[in-house]
Design a protein around this motif. Structure first.
Motif, PDB file in Angstrom:
ATOM      1  N   TRP A 228     -37.648 -27.496 -10.304  1.00 25.36           N
ATOM      2  CA  TRP A 228     -36.244 -27.444  -9.925  1.00 25.36           C
ATOM      3  C   TRP A 228     -35.442 -27.138 -11.191  1.00 25.36           C
ATOM      4  O   TRP A 228     -35.433 -27.930 -12.114  1.00 25.36           O
TER       5      TRP A 228
ATOM      6  N   LEU B  83     -38.601 -30.997 -13.461  1.00 32.89           N
ATOM      7  CA  LEU B  83     -37.141 -30.847 -13.483  1.00 32.89           C
ATOM      8  C   LEU B  83     -36.723 -30.164 -14.777  1.00 32.89           C
ATOM      9  O   LEU B  83     -36.982 -30.666 -15.874  1.00 32.89           O
TER      10      LEU B  83
ATOM     11  N   VAL C 241     -33.850 -34.193  -3.684  1.00 34.87           N
ATOM     12  CA  VAL C 241     -35.092 -34.622  -4.357  1.00 34.87           C
ATOM     13  C   VAL C 241     -35.757 -35.720  -3.535  1.00 34.87           C
ATOM     14  O   VAL C 241     -36.975 -35.714  -3.339  1.00 34.87           O
TER      15      VAL C 241
ATOM     16  N   ALA D 253     -30.292 -30.997  -9.897  1.00 35.27           N
ATOM     17  CA  ALA D 253     -31.132 -31.372  -8.756  1.00 35.27           C
ATOM     18  C   ALA D 253     -30.403 -32.464  -7.980  1.00 35.27           C
ATOM     19  O   ALA D 253     -30.331 -33.608  -8.449  1.00 35.27           O
TER      20      ALA D 253
END
Length: 151
Positions: free
Chosen positions: A103, A82, A112, A107
């Protein structure tokens, strides 16, 4: 009985546990939350295909170093990196260092959770395929001359 899969949430603050646990509460998951590299490596050790959510943070060098160590210890891990701060070039670098997916930016927790849910199926399949092949081979018996030929 369905074997449970390991999902590790590696982040400085506990944010994702509160977002993902309720969304995946009926899945066969063992949850581990880690804050540092040693905790992360201890959590995944011995698991054939752990799932890891790795927050790369505001200063991503530490997160990338953690990713490299994770990739060495658990090369078949499914890792979601992330990068909420959208650091230039971080996406490709993290993929090169072992992240399965990265990502960048915000997010959405439901998205997710859907990804983790799909990965649970994939991890279960990979674990089943590894089976006994994932176990180390025993040393041959030196008193058996035929065993030495198999090496």
């Amino acid at each position: 009985m369905i074997a449970r899969q390991l999902v590790v949430l590696s982040e400085r603050r506990s944010v994702w546990g509160a977002q993902l646990r309720p969304r995946l509460q009926d899945r066969p998951v063992i949850w581990r939350e880690t804050r540092g590299t040693n905790d992360l490596l201890s959590a995944v050790e011995g698991w054939p295909c752990p799932i890891v959510l790795l927050d790369l943070g505001t200063q991503p060098r530490e997160g990338l170093e953690r990713l490299v160590q994770l990739s060495v210890l658990a090369p078949s891990a499914l890792v979601l990196g992330l990068d909420r701060h959208q650091h230039p070039g971080l996406h490709d670098l993290a993929r090169t260092l072992g992240a399965t997916q990265v990502w960048s930016g915000f997010a959405p927790p439901p998205d997710v959770a859907k990804l983790i849910d799909r990965w649970l199926i994939l991890a279960r399949h990979r674990t089943a395929l590894a089976g006994r092949a994932a176990l180390p081979k025993p040393d041959p018996d030196p008193s058996d001359p035929m065993a030495l030929l198999e090496v």
